[in-house]
Enzyme design. Structure first.
Site, PDB file in Angstrom:
ATOM      1  N   GLY A 156       0.849  -1.195   0.000  1.00 12.54           N
ATOM      2  CA  GLY A 156       0.000   0.000   0.000  1.00 12.54           C
ATOM      3  C   GLY A 156       0.877   1.234   0.000  1.00 12.54           C
ATOM      4  O   GLY A 156       2.055   1.187  -0.385  1.00 12.54           O
ATOM      5  N   ARG A 157       0.309   2.336   0.514  1.00 12.74           N
ATOM      6  CA  ARG A 157       1.039   3.613   0.466  1.00 12.74           C
ATOM      7  C   ARG A 157       2.368   3.547   1.219  1.00 12.74           C
ATOM      8  O   ARG A 157       3.392   4.039   0.744  1.00 12.74           O
ATOM      9  CB  ARG A 157       0.157   4.723   1.070  1.00 12.74           C
ATOM     10  CG  ARG A 157      -1.049   5.046   0.209  1.00 12.74           C
ATOM     11  CD  ARG A 157      -2.089   5.784   1.006  1.00 12.74           C
ATOM     12  NE  ARG A 157      -2.773   4.853   1.910  1.00 12.74           N
ATOM     13  CZ  ARG A 157      -4.070   4.827   2.158  1.00 12.74           C
ATOM     14  NH1 ARG A 157      -4.845   5.725   1.598  1.00 12.74           N
ATOM     15  NH2 ARG A 157      -4.605   3.954   2.977  1.00 12.74           N
ATOM     16  N   ILE A 158       2.352   2.924   2.410  1.00 10.87           N
ATOM     17  CA  ILE A 158       3.584   2.891   3.215  1.00 10.87           C
ATOM     18  C   ILE A 158       4.609   1.949   2.574  1.00 10.87           C
ATOM     19  O   ILE A 158       5.799   2.275   2.484  1.00 10.87           O
ATOM     20  CB  ILE A 158       3.268   2.483   4.665  1.00 10.87           C
ATOM     21  CG1 ILE A 158       2.336   3.526   5.304  1.00 10.87           C
ATOM     22  CG2 ILE A 158       4.545   2.334   5.491  1.00 10.87           C
ATOM     23  CD1 ILE A 158       1.704   3.092   6.624  1.00 10.87           C
ATOM     24  N   ARG A 179      -1.882  -8.415  -2.199  1.00 12.44           N
ATOM     25  CA  ARG A 179      -3.111  -9.073  -2.669  1.00 12.44           C
ATOM     26  C   ARG A 179      -3.332  -8.783  -4.142  1.00 12.44           C
ATOM     27  O   ARG A 179      -3.686  -9.641  -4.929  1.00 12.44           O
ATOM     28  CB  ARG A 179      -4.320  -8.552  -1.887  1.00 12.44           C
ATOM     29  CG  ARG A 179      -4.724  -9.435  -0.746  1.00 12.44           C
ATOM     30  CD  ARG A 179      -5.826  -8.802   0.008  1.00 12.44           C
ATOM     31  NE  ARG A 179      -5.552  -7.376   0.217  1.00 12.44           N
ATOM     32  CZ  ARG A 179      -6.262  -6.559   0.980  1.00 12.44           C
ATOM     33  NH1 ARG A 179      -7.320  -7.018   1.590  1.00 12.44           N
ATOM     34  NH2 ARG A 179      -5.946  -5.302   1.131  1.00 12.44           N
ATOM     35  N   ILE A 238       6.401  -3.606  10.829  1.00 12.07           N
ATOM     36  CA  ILE A 238       5.837  -2.326  11.283  1.00 12.07           C
ATOM     37  C   ILE A 238       4.331  -2.322  11.024  1.00 12.07           C
ATOM     38  O   ILE A 238       3.703  -1.260  11.039  1.00 12.07           O
ATOM     39  CB  ILE A 238       6.481  -1.098  10.589  1.00 12.07           C
ATOM     40  CG1 ILE A 238       6.362  -1.180   9.064  1.00 12.07           C
ATOM     41  CG2 ILE A 238       7.906  -0.911  11.026  1.00 12.07           C
ATOM     42  CD1 ILE A 238       6.573   0.152   8.373  1.00 12.07           C
ATOM     43  N   ALA A 239       3.760  -3.509  10.743  1.00  9.22           N
ATOM     44  CA  ALA A 239       2.353  -3.562  10.336  1.00  9.22           C
ATOM     45  C   ALA A 239       1.443  -3.687  11.559  1.00  9.22           C
ATOM     46  O   ALA A 239       0.888  -2.678  12.034  1.00  9.22           O
ATOM     47  CB  ALA A 239       2.160  -4.702   9.361  1.00  9.22           C
ATOM     48  N   ARG A 240       1.286  -4.883  12.055  1.00  8.60           N
ATOM     49  CA  ARG A 240       0.457  -5.133  13.232  1.00  8.60           C
ATOM     50  C   ARG A 240       0.951  -6.376  13.919  1.00  8.60           C
ATOM     51  O   ARG A 240       1.412  -7.312  13.261  1.00  8.60           O
ATOM     52  CB  ARG A 240      -1.019  -5.366  12.829  1.00  8.60           C
ATOM     53  CG  ARG A 240      -1.850  -4.121  12.687  1.00  8.60           C
ATOM     54  CD  ARG A 240      -2.083  -3.431  14.035  1.00  8.60           C
ATOM     55  NE  ARG A 240      -2.880  -2.232  13.897  1.00  8.60           N
ATOM     56  CZ  ARG A 240      -2.405  -1.015  13.618  1.00  8.60           C
ATOM     57  NH1 ARG A 240      -1.127  -0.821  13.462  1.00  8.60           N
ATOM     58  NH2 ARG A 240      -3.232   0.024  13.517  1.00  8.60           N
ATOM     59  N   GLU A 269       0.250  -6.650  22.243  1.00 10.82           N
ATOM     60  CA  GLU A 269       0.940  -5.476  22.803  1.00 10.82           C
ATOM     61  C   GLU A 269      -0.020  -4.659  23.669  1.00 10.82           C
ATOM     62  O   GLU A 269      -1.229  -4.689  23.446  1.00 10.82           O
ATOM     63  CB  GLU A 269       1.514  -4.608  21.669  1.00 10.82           C
ATOM     64  CG  GLU A 269       0.469  -4.033  20.732  1.00 10.82           C
ATOM     65  CD  GLU A 269       1.092  -3.254  19.574  1.00 10.82           C
ATOM     66  OE1 GLU A 269       1.969  -3.787  18.886  1.00 10.82           O
ATOM     67  OE2 GLU A 269       0.648  -2.102  19.371  1.00 10.82           O
ATOM     68  N   HIS A 287       5.787   0.410  19.140  1.00  9.81           N
ATOM     69  CA  HIS A 287       4.731   0.856  18.211  1.00  9.81           C
ATOM     70  C   HIS A 287       4.780   2.385  18.002  1.00  9.81           C
ATOM     71  O   HIS A 287       3.820   3.098  18.337  1.00  9.81           O
ATOM     72  CB  HIS A 287       3.351   0.408  18.707  1.00  9.81           C
ATOM     73  CG  HIS A 287       2.322   0.361  17.599  1.00  9.81           C
ATOM     74  ND1 HIS A 287       1.266  -0.515  17.569  1.00  9.81           N
ATOM     75  CD2 HIS A 287       2.204   1.092  16.465  1.00  9.81           C
ATOM     76  CE1 HIS A 287       0.527  -0.313  16.490  1.00  9.81           C
ATOM     77  NE2 HIS A 287       1.088   0.671  15.795  1.00  9.81           N
ATOM     78  N   ILE A 288       5.900   2.838  17.458  1.00  6.98           N
ATOM     79  CA  ILE A 288       6.100   4.284  17.303  1.00  6.98           C
ATOM     80  C   ILE A 288       6.377   4.698  15.860  1.00  6.98           C
ATOM     81  O   ILE A 288       6.884   5.787  15.614  1.00  6.98           O
ATOM     82  CB  ILE A 288       7.266   4.788  18.205  1.00  6.98           C
ATOM     83  CG1 ILE A 288       8.554   3.979  17.947  1.00  6.98           C
ATOM     84  CG2 ILE A 288       6.875   4.733  19.673  1.00  6.98           C
ATOM     85  CD1 ILE A 288       9.807   4.602  18.558  1.00  6.98           C
TER      86      ILE A 288
HETATM   87  C1  GLV Z   1      -0.489   2.817  13.557  1.00  5.77           C
HETATM   88  O1  GLV Z   1      -0.186   1.687  13.779  1.00  5.77           O
HETATM   89  C2  GLV Z   1      -1.588   3.184  12.736  1.00  5.77           C
HETATM   90  O2  GLV Z   1      -2.342   2.300  12.308  1.00  5.77           O
HETATM   91  O3  GLV Z   1      -1.769   4.378  12.490  1.00  5.77           O
END
Ligand code: GLV
Length: 328
Positions: A156-158, A179, A238-240, A269, A287-288
């Site tokens: 996606g964008r990130i 996907r 860095i997703a979830r 978390e 989670h920063i």
């Molecule tokens: C951070 O994890 C967000 O979803 O913005």
């Protein structure tokens, strides 16, 4: 007309609370007490709208106890704290904060990948512990980032932001799996090549996870997937939390089945799997990824503007389930 009643579920910038107070009757949890399900429901029972964060779960049970609630504006791009189907069924609009955090989060993903590849926190712990007494040829020798193969799962964008950084800034070969495949122009701009998930796992030197969490992405990276990776590879999430099987990852790191990992998100978390706290070859952050001051302010402002737009114009800037509006 009476002002709509809003609950701000966690502490946010005081100027955002003031901004909301210009438009609404605001109750705010500025003491930042983490509310359990019942406490959140009690606060929302007489509210028309909620300003939520990723730690506030909004599901059918809560909505049944909060009949006035019409909108939940999440200060996050991810929205797995929302049961979107339940919200839509009850005509409760959900909004998130896309775009404003893309580049900041991509910066962080890239930084975490570099810190992981170059063993930055592991070597810092060594230095702080007073163990650095001499130079040695292979002390904390890691892997290169420049020129390596960057694998991105979730484009996606990130993911695209990370791809651009790698391809244009560091001469990396970028491969991705998603996907759906990107259009040719976006692929060219990111210099990214679409591959199967299996090829991604087998080929990447540095694998970065940026896919949304859902039932189908739960443990998308477990022991079997890690087993396909190169022993020299690194993995960054860095997703979830929940996308990686953290127990399996900790074991793989301990056994040296991959070189290292960088994790900003964790299953369950803010608890962190105890085995991850004892393996040395992992960089851990709380989670920063989106946490630069301007970006967090922009996220808070967008969440607030979604509430303002909704109560003044009956629509939102970044709705997730616009079909909920049909129920009003
Ligand atoms: C951070 O994890 C967000 O979803 O913005």
């Amino acid at each position: 007309m009476a002002k709509a009643k809003i609950f701000v579920a966690r502490a946010v910038f005081p100027e955002i609370v003031e901004y909301l107070a210009q438009h609404f009757e605001v109750q705010s949890n500025q003491s930042d007490q983490v509310l359990n399900k019942d406490q959140l429901a009690q606060h929302l029972a007489d509210k028309d709208g909620a300003f939520t964060t990723g730690s506030d779960r909004i599901d059918g049970e809560l909505l049944a106890a909060c009949p006035r609630l019409k909108i939940c504006a999440n200060m996050a791009v991810g929205f797995n704290n929302f049961d979107l189907d339940a919200m839509t069924a009850r005509g409760v609009l959900a909004t998130n904060t896309p775009d404003v955090l893309t580049e900041t989060t991509a910066d962080f993903g890239f930084a975490l990948m570099m810190a992981t590849a170059r063993r930055m926190t592991e070597s810092e712990h060594y230095l702080r512990a007073g163990k650095w007494t001499k130079w040695s040829y292979d002390m904390f020798a890691g892997s290169d980032v420049h020129g390596a193969t960057l694998g991105i799962l979730g484009m996606g964008r990130i993911g695209q932001g990370i791809a651009r950084r790698g391809a244009h800034g560091f001469g990396m070969k970028v491969i991705y799996h998603n996907r759906s495949r990107l259009d040719a122009a976006t692929e060219a701009e990111c210099k990214a090549h679409y591959v199967s998930k299996e090829e991604l796992l087998k080929t990447a030197d540095h694998l970065v996870l940026v896919l949304p969490y859902s039932a189908s992405s739960h443990h998308a990276i477990g022991a079997a997937e890690i087993g396909l990776m190169k022993p020299t590879a690194t993995l960054v999430n860095i997703a979830r939390g929940g996308i990686v099987d953290d127990a399996a990852l900790a074991q793989a790191l301990r056994e040296g089945r991959i070189a290292a990992a960088g994790l900003d998100v964790f299953e369950g978390e803010p608890k962190v799997h105890p085995d991850l706290l004892t393996v040395p070859n992992v960089v851990l952050t709380p989670h920063i990824a989106s946490a630069s001051v301007p970006t967090r302010l922009a996220m808070a402002r967008l969440a607030a503007d979604n509430l303002v737009e909704f109560f003044s114009k009956g629509k939102a800037l970044t709705p997730l389930n616009p079909q909920a509006l049909a129920k009003h």
